[in-house]
Enzyme design. Structure first.
Site, mmCIF file in Angstrom:
data_model
loop_
_atom_site.group_PDB
_atom_site.id
_atom_site.type_symbol
_atom_site.label_atom_id
_atom_site.label_comp_id
_atom_site.label_asym_id
_atom_site.label_seq_id
_atom_site.Cartn_x
_atom_site.Cartn_y
_atom_site.Cartn_z
ATOM 1 N N THR A 116 0.826 -1.207 0.000
ATOM 2 C CA THR A 116 0.000 0.000 0.000
ATOM 3 C C THR A 116 0.861 1.258 0.000
ATOM 4 O OG1 THR A 116 -0.218 -0.262 2.393
ATOM 5 C CG2 THR A 116 -2.038 -1.052 1.043
ATOM 6 N N LYS B 174 1.557 -9.612 9.111
ATOM 7 C CA LYS B 174 2.006 -8.241 9.331
ATOM 8 C C LYS B 174 0.883 -7.587 10.127
ATOM 9 C CE LYS B 174 3.113 -3.854 7.086
ATOM 10 N NZ LYS B 174 3.112 -3.080 5.819
ATOM 11 N N TYR C 210 -13.190 -1.887 2.953
ATOM 12 C CA TYR C 210 -14.495 -1.301 2.646
ATOM 13 C C TYR C 210 -15.659 -2.246 2.909
ATOM 14 C CZ TYR C 210 -18.103 1.614 0.593
ATOM 15 O OH TYR C 210 -19.226 2.372 0.424
ATOM 16 N N TYR D 215 -2.132 -9.513 6.202
ATOM 17 C CA TYR D 215 -1.837 -8.121 6.556
ATOM 18 C C TYR D 215 -3.070 -7.500 7.199
ATOM 19 C CZ TYR D 215 -0.354 -3.197 5.917
ATOM 20 O OH TYR D 215 -0.027 -1.877 6.102
ATOM 21 N N ARG E 271 -6.851 1.305 7.831
ATOM 22 C CA ARG E 271 -7.064 1.461 6.387
ATOM 23 C C ARG E 271 -8.213 0.612 5.865
ATOM 24 N NH1 ARG E 271 -2.821 3.452 2.618
ATOM 25 N NH2 ARG E 271 -1.363 4.650 3.873
ATOM 26 N N ILE F 26 7.819 -4.997 8.909
ATOM 27 C CA ILE F 26 7.749 -4.507 7.537
ATOM 28 C C ILE F 26 7.496 -3.013 7.681
ATOM 29 C CG2 ILE F 26 6.481 -4.510 5.361
ATOM 30 C CD1 ILE F 26 6.015 -7.492 5.744
#
Length: 290
Positions: free
Chosen positions: A46, A163, A109, A134, A139, A205
């Site tokens: 991202t 992650k 979303y 992840y 987000r 990360i």
């Protein structure tokens, strides 16, 4: 997977003034990280503004990074989305021979419940490819709870790592405490890197790590070596810049740092815009302090 240990960095995508991909700067960024101790590179995450890249640009970026890296460090490829069947298809159809694993962000979303998140990663696991889960609720709008992560980890060995970027550090510790052998956790939050590594994590990360790879990789190695005081000296040195780069969203802050270091140019693609003058000044001042 022990090969994905230490500091991985989620590379930005440098752009020219006309917003075309700046491959010369991308070369400089890759070389700078490898030469200064970064352990592995994450491509098209991202942070790379991958959502604004065309399919052809993504292909070119991947090919360029593979060529420049030249097997000097392991690579991870970002493939994620909120259409489970399409993500599965992309993983199956992508040549992953140059990559150790796929980093796949949880569906954004849609806000699936925990069973939906479980079923999503179960389907990705069915590809047989190495997958890094992840979790980044800020987000995606939905948290993968620790119990869901542990359920996946116990059932699907090729879901080899998470992650974790939940805002609650206790969730990291719950996973580390209960995870099966062979499943790893890396911090997805730069500021949590040191405590999470000391608690048994595999490192990070990172975003800020690509600007300060020598310092960040040294800090994480000190954590592995249980040299806590020395590690916290570096953590404390970098904590303010780490907070500043996320003040107006990612990757606008890290692009300021990299531009000030002469590695890339400070351009982003809409809907992201460059850091405000005020933030730019604060970042520049903190860089001088460092």
């Amino acid at each position: 997977m022990s090969i994905l240990k230490g500091v991985g960095v989620a590379l930005v995508t440098p752009f020219n003034e006309d917003l075309s991909v700046d491959f010369d700067s991308l070369t400089k960024l890759v070389d700078y990280n490898i030469e200064n101790g970064t352990n592995y590179l994450v491509v098209l995450g991202t942070t790379a503004e991958a959502a604004t890249l065309s399919a052809e640009e993504k292909k070119q970026v991947v090919e360029h990074i593979i060529k420049v890296t030249n097997k000097r460090v392991p690579l991870v490829l970002g493939i994620g989305g909120n259409n489970t069947l399409e993500v599965k298809k992309q993983i199956e159809e992508t040549d992953l021979s140059a990559f150790e694993a796929v980093l796949s962000v949880s569906p954004y979303y849609n806000k699936p419940n925990q069973e939906g998140l479980y079923q999503h990663y179960k389907m990705l696991a069915s590809t047989g490819k190495n997958i890094i889960i992840y979790n980044v609720p800020s987000r995606t709008g939905q948290n993968i709870e620790a119990e869901t992560t542990l359920r996946l980890a116990k059932e699907f060995p090729n879901l080899l790592m998470i992650k974790e970027a939940a805002p609650n550090i206790l969730q990291y510790f719950d996973i580390l405490r209960k995870k099966p052998e062979g499943f790893n956790l890396v911090s997805g939050d730069d500021e949590f890197t040191l405590p999470v590594t000391l608690a048994g994590g595999n490192g990070v990360i990172s975003v800020i790590g690509q600007a300060y790879p020598k310092e960040f990789s040294t800090m994480v190695q000190l954590a592995f070596d249980r040299k806590v005081d020395e590690a916290y000296e570096i953590h404390n040195k970098l904590v303010e810049i780490t907070r500043l780069i996320f003040a107006e969203g990612n990757p606008c802050g890290i692009k300021v740092v990299l531009a000030e270091k002469g590695i890339i140019k400070n351009h982003l693609r809409l809907p992201l815009v460059a850091a405000s003058e005020g933030l730019y000044a604060k970042i520049k001042a903190e860089m001088a302090n460092i």
